[in-house]
Design a protein around this motif. Structure first.
Motif, short mmCIF file in Angstrom:
data_model
loop_
_atom_site.label_atom_id
_atom_site.label_comp_id
_atom_site.label_asym_id
_atom_site.label_seq_id
_atom_site.Cartn_x
_atom_site.Cartn_y
_atom_site.Cartn_z
N ASN A 1 20.48 -8.81 21.91
CA ASN A 1 19.48 -8.77 22.97
C ASN A 1 18.39 -7.76 22.66
OD1 ASN A 1 20.75 -10.75 24.48
ND2 ASN A 1 21.94 -9.28 25.70
N SER A 2 18.81 -6.60 22.09
CA SER A 2 17.84 -5.57 21.74
C SER A 2 16.88 -6.08 20.66
CB SER A 2 18.58 -4.31 21.25
OG SER A 2 17.67 -3.33 20.85
N ASN B 1 14.50 -8.56 22.28
CA ASN B 1 13.52 -7.89 23.11
C ASN B 1 12.46 -7.18 22.29
OD1 ASN B 1 14.86 -8.72 25.41
ND2 ASN B 1 16.03 -6.83 25.64
#
Length: 424
Positions: free
Chosen positions: A414-415, A418
């Protein structure tokens, strides 16, 4: 919408035995592994009976089958619990009542599906074994449909942050106390050893046999444990402090404090110091014991088990501060959603939450328990099933390790996504 195409059932075995607690307390004698004598608790045909389970498989619309396991606890029928598990009875009720509900359910929403499928039948709750096993399957169904872990389903349903910390593991010894204590220490278990202090012989006159065992365990952690190893000492005494010392809160608190003085520097948990015979009496008297111990400044903590079974019971004990920790014995609570609610109730009231269960459970129910405990960040969880120590530590510890690795991987992905989106 998540639908169920079909439901299949598979009879199986639990990981230990059902034991008639009343007969054991009355002095039933071991004859090898079985006990001699006649059972005293309704539903038991012998004092020690092999535990059974019933697996329920939900055939989802994409043909994947998710499972849950139904069973009851070792000391069924004692302390206000449901009667001993009867496979034929549970299977008949599952087929006649539960399966039709499942086939009409939308299983994409876990809590809603539990409410609908496990609603009252003929004005009464379904047997808690059914609630427990069916809710495990529903949790796994929701996780499959959402392409997440069961932990993430619980976090989403209860608006909890996705966890990144492990829950401390507590192991129980069974009757092979000394060898199993050594195993626990060598494996650096966080909390140990239970001790199975369930008879006058093990407790001793005025509790002296028990006190010597507590001192031996503390000494043993120093003799064979790695440097710096300092576990919490947790002993289940099955009401024997009250039975032997007397059912007076001040006397019970004084005895517990003296045991704590025997092992200075260790946090001591005493589970079920007495059984006062009903939930109301247990709440009233345990609140006195807790208050007395708190006033004394001791490191000893009281854990409630008997007479605290359902979510409603746990509400009473937590709000009354009638324990330092509550054992949330999952098969006695029923649906796994109620275990999650119970942990949150304990946290809201400043009481410790111990996600427990029974040696009679299965590998499948245990893995579901790990997800609920980690999602809610309980204070401790039981290494189960069985009485062999190694198996329970392996199943619980490895499931937790795999789960936390998956969640860590998801966070990293997810990081990355993002970061890529921000730079695009």
């Amino acid at each position: 919408m998540g639908t169920i195409k079909d439901v299949i059932l598979a009879p199986g075995n639990g990981s230990f035995f059902y034991d008639d607690q009343a007969a054991i307390r009355a002095g039933a004698v071991h004859a090898g592994f079985p006990y001699l004598g006649s059972p005293l608790t309704s539903g038991f045909t012998t004092i020690r009976m092999p535990s059974r389970s019933l697996s329920i498989g939900l055939v989802l619309s994409d043909d994947l089958i998710v499972w849950g396991d139904m069973m009851s606890v070792q000391y069924s029928g004692a302390g206000g619990r449901d009667p001993v598990f009867r496979l034929d009875t549970i299977e008949a009720l599952t087929r006649s009542v539960v399966i039709p509900r499942l086939l009409a359910a939308d299983v994409s929403n876990f809590l809603d599906a539990c409410d609908r499928v496990l609603s009252y039948h003929e004005g009464k709750r379904l047997p808690l074994a059914i609630e427990y096993g069916v809710s495990q399957a529903l949790l796994r169904a929701a996780a499959h449909l959402a392409r997440t872990t069961p932990t993430e389903v619980i976090c989403s349903e209860f608006s909890l942050p996705v966890p990144d910390r492990p829950v401390p593991i507590y192991a129980q010894s069974g009757d092979s106390r000394e060898n199993n204590v050594d195993k626990m220490i060598l494996k650096a278990v966080d909390i140990l050893p239970h001790g199975l202090i369930n008879s006058r012989e093990k407790f001793g006159v005025s509790g002296e046999t028990f006190r010597e065992f507590v001192k031996w365990v503390a000494k043993r952690t120093q003799e064979i444990g790695e440097p710096g190893y300092h576990p919490i000492l947790h002993f289940d005494v099955y009401g024997w402090i009250g039975l032997e010392i007397g059912m007076d809160a001040a006397k019970i608190a004084d005895f517990i404090a003296r045991v704590a003085d025997d092992v200075p520097g260790y946090r001591l948990h005493i589970e079920c110091p007495a059984d006062f015979g009903s939930t109301d009496a247990q709440v009233h008297e345990y609140a006195k014991i807790v208050a007395l111990l708190d006033a004394s400044g001791t490191e000893a903590r009281v854990v409630v088990d008997e007479q605290c079974n359902t979510l409603a019971d746990i509400h009473l004990f937590a709000k009354a501060k009638a324990a330092h920790l509550v054992q949330i014995k999952m098969p006695d609570v029923g649906a796994v959603a109620d275990t999650a609610r119970a942990v949150l109730v304990c946290k809201e009231n400043g009481v410790g939450a111990y996600v427990g269960g029974s040696c009679t459970e299965t590998d499948l129910s245990t893995r579901a328990a790990v997800h609920v405990a980690v999602a809610t960040q309980a204070d401790m969880m039981l290494a189960k099933p069985g009485m062999g120590v190694d198996e329970g530590i392996s199943i619980v510890g490895n499931e937790q390790s795999r789960l936390l690795s998956v969640l860590k991987y998801r966070r990293s992905q997810n990081s990355i996504r993002n970061t890529s989106a921000a730079s695009a």
